[in-house]
Design an enzyme around this catalytic site. Structure first.
Site, short mmCIF file in Angstrom:
data_model
loop_
_atom_site.label_atom_id
_atom_site.label_comp_id
_atom_site.label_asym_id
_atom_site.label_seq_id
_atom_site.Cartn_x
_atom_site.Cartn_y
_atom_site.Cartn_z
N LEU A 135 -43.95 27.07 -1.83
CA LEU A 135 -45.02 27.90 -1.25
C LEU A 135 -45.10 29.26 -1.95
CD1 LEU A 135 -44.28 27.20 2.53
CD2 LEU A 135 -46.27 26.40 1.27
N GLY A 136 -43.98 29.72 -2.46
CA GLY A 136 -43.96 31.01 -3.14
C GLY A 136 -42.52 31.44 -3.40
N GLY A 138 -39.69 34.86 -4.16
CA GLY A 138 -39.38 36.28 -4.17
C GLY A 138 -38.28 36.53 -5.19
N PHE A 140 -34.97 36.90 -4.82
CA PHE A 140 -33.74 36.13 -4.68
C PHE A 140 -33.93 34.83 -3.92
CE2 PHE A 140 -31.93 40.28 -5.53
CZ PHE A 140 -30.90 39.95 -6.40
N VAL A 143 -39.62 29.95 -1.17
CA VAL A 143 -40.00 29.33 0.10
C VAL A 143 -40.68 27.99 -0.19
CG1 VAL A 143 -41.25 29.63 2.28
CG2 VAL A 143 -40.32 31.63 1.13
N LYS A 161 -36.71 28.71 3.50
CA LYS A 161 -36.44 29.80 2.56
C LYS A 161 -35.08 29.52 1.93
CE LYS A 161 -37.41 34.68 2.83
NZ LYS A 161 -37.44 35.84 3.71
N ASP A 266 -40.22 46.68 7.79
CA ASP A 266 -41.00 46.23 6.63
C ASP A 266 -42.32 45.62 7.10
OD1 ASP A 266 -41.57 45.76 3.99
OD2 ASP A 266 -40.23 44.04 3.77
O1 ACK Z 1 -48.59 34.56 0.81
P1 ACK Z 1 -48.01 33.22 0.86
O2 ACK Z 1 -48.84 32.03 0.73
O3 ACK Z 1 -47.11 33.13 2.19
O4 ACK Z 1 -46.77 33.20 -0.15
C1 ACK Z 1 -45.62 33.67 0.43
C2 ACK Z 1 -44.43 32.87 -0.06
O5 ACK Z 1 -44.05 31.98 0.96
C3 ACK Z 1 -43.20 33.74 -0.41
O6 ACK Z 1 -42.83 34.48 0.71
C4 ACK Z 1 -45.03 31.99 1.97
N1 ACK Z 1 -44.35 31.83 3.24
C5 ACK Z 1 -43.27 32.52 3.69
N2 ACK Z 1 -42.92 32.09 4.90
C6 ACK Z 1 -43.79 31.10 5.24
C7 ACK Z 1 -43.96 30.27 6.40
N3 ACK Z 1 -43.14 30.39 7.46
N4 ACK Z 1 -44.96 29.38 6.40
C8 ACK Z 1 -45.79 29.28 5.34
N5 ACK Z 1 -45.69 30.04 4.22
C9 ACK Z 1 -44.70 30.93 4.18
C10 ACK Z 1 -45.73 33.32 1.90
#
Ligand code: ACK
Length: 462
Positions: A135-136, A138, A140, A143, A161, A266
């Protein structure tokens, strides 16, 4: 004895309730209270390897941490006195059983295995594909979308994560082993904070798998992704009424967190996620702090990780840095700015020094022209030097609710966030009695309620 971190799964130990996985020492110390209380955990040794440690409370010697050594497939206490016969065992549970009946040293015997909390889950319950489900990422962690087996044949979609395991896995080869370890400890801190919260506008933790590396945080999956990206993409298609709903939901989530003594530290649009039902969820508790007792403020030394500048309150820029519920309120007004400004942060191209000077002097940017006057007034009351003059989230919720009643939000099917794949908003706003006084709903969501109840709450509300 060191086990390579990649093969750190130790047969027989992960099913034991007294095995706490990769929890750091400072996280478990307070759990060992009485003489003979013990638990087993895994810890980073030198050179990225993992050691298995038996931690015990001794009435006379305090806390003792003994390495368990494995040679030729047999386990033994790492430290044994010269000339003393060394007992060796096929598994760690057999070793533990032995030292419950026989003394480890003159006075020390294992008495009570301290159980790990329910939120420490095992890797085998979690599945995801690192090639397809990202999904993305960071600094360190990365996700992924995944599945979590909650038991009773219930498998749910989750976001996982994953903390990079070693400097080799990290995106940045310059990160030191210490930095990677610090990041992992931060993730465990994040999960511990999240484990206290059950609320409809706060991301739900399912658990943390730290039985062996890599550490995984397993949480509610939000198909809409982060609020800032949604705002940047949908831009002008979002009516002011819909934007106010986002702002109110974020404020309700923050009101709940503050009622639980949590300072987020944050808060920003990038840390608000959009759920399957189209509601805003506060996420990312990596920098959050639980305030002690009645304390309203936390003072932090220079070593603490710095929060992104644009969202910082003036008192958090001074030394020693101060973070409080009131500094979260300041960041919330920056979040309002982002929501009204299509996800653009304030002063996008300015150098840090100039931004800091402006914040220190409370010279904050103007809100978009379309902002209702009462909302402008509210932000004006938040961006003030004296933190105790800022409104609380309870007051903020009430104010936004009143503005929303005048503006009239769109019908649920007209919400722009319905265009996000996997998101469907079927109600405009959740019911709240007495002009947004949803105290009752908050108190239904006490941490000892199960996750299931909140999820059902959401279903019923829809
Ligand atoms: O902006 P995004 O699509 O939403 O990309 C970031 C990425 O992971 C890195 O943080 C996505 N993300 C984080 N937590 C979740 C979650 N619980 N459900 C879906 N996407 C998430 C976040």
């Amino acid at each position: 004895m060191a086990i390579n971190s990649r093969i750190a799964k130790v047969e027989g130990v992960e099913d034991q309730k007294w095995y706490h996985g990769m929890r750091p020492r400072r996280d478990i110390e307070h759990l060992l209270i009485q003489d003979g209380d013990f638990l087993v955990r895994a810890s980073d040794g030198r050179t990225n390897n993992v050691e298995i440690i038996l931690s015990i409370r001794s009435e006379t010697k305090g806390l003792i941490h003994l390495t368990l050594a494995c040679t030729e497939g047999k386990w033994q206490l790492g430290l044994t006195s010269k000339g003393k016969k060394v007992h060796r065992f096929d598994t760690i549970p057999l070793l533990i059983e032995h030292y419950k009946k026989h003394k480890l040293s003159n006075s020390l015997i294992l008495k009570r295995g301290v159980h790990r909390p329910d939120w420490l889950i095992t890797h085998e319950k979690v599945t995801f594909d690192t090639k397809k489900d990202e999904l993305g990422a960071g600094n360190f962690c990365t996700v992924y979308k995944g599945k979590y087996d909650k038991g009773d044949e219930q498998v749910v979609d989750v976001a996982v994560k994953l903390c990079h395991n070693s400097t080799k896995d990290s995106e940045d080869p310059n990160k030191s082993a210490d930095e990677v370890r610090a990041a992992r400890e931060m993730m465990l801190g994040e999960a511990k904070a999240m484990s206290h919260f059950v609320h409809q506008y706060v991301i739900q933790l399912y658990g943390v798998a730290c039985d062996h590396p890599p550490v995984l945080i397993v949480m509610e999956y939000c198909p809409g992704g982060s609020l800032d990206k949604h705002l940047q993409k949908q831009g002008n298609d979002i009516e002011i009424g819909e934007r106010l709903c986002y702002i109110l939901e974020a404020a309700r989530g923050m009101r709940y967190l503050h009622s639980r003594s949590c300072v987020h530290r944050d808060l920003a649009a990038r840390n608000c996620l959009i759920s399957a039902k189209g509601f805003i969820k506060i996420s990312d508790f990596g920098l959050s702090k639980l305030l002690d007792g009645k304390a309203e403020e936390e003072t932090v030394d220079e070593e603490s990780p710095q929060i992104p500048l644009r969202w910082m309150a003036p008192e958090s820029l001074k030394k020693p840095r101060k973070y409080s519920k009131a500094s979260d309120v300041w960041s919330f007004a920056v979040l309002i700015y982002e929501v009204l400004n299509n996800g653009q942060k304030p002063w996008p191209d300015w150098p840090a020094k100039k931004i800091a000077t402006h914040i220190r002097k409370c010279q904050m940017p103007d809100l978009a022209d379309s902002t209702p006057a009462e909302l402008k007034e509210l932000v004006g009351k938040i961006w003030v030097q004296n933190s105790s003059d800022r409104p609380t989230f309870r007051e903020i919720c009430l104010k936004i609710w009143k503005v929303l009643k005048k503006v009239q939000p769109p019908k649920p099917n007209k919400f722009a966030l319905n265009k996000l794949p996997g998101v469907e908003r079927t109600i405009t706003l959740r019911e709240c009695n007495n002009d947004d006084d949803d105290t009752n709903r908050d108190s239904q969501d006490l941490p000892n309620n199960t996750n299931k109840s909140t999820m059902e709450d959401e279903k019923n509300a829809a």
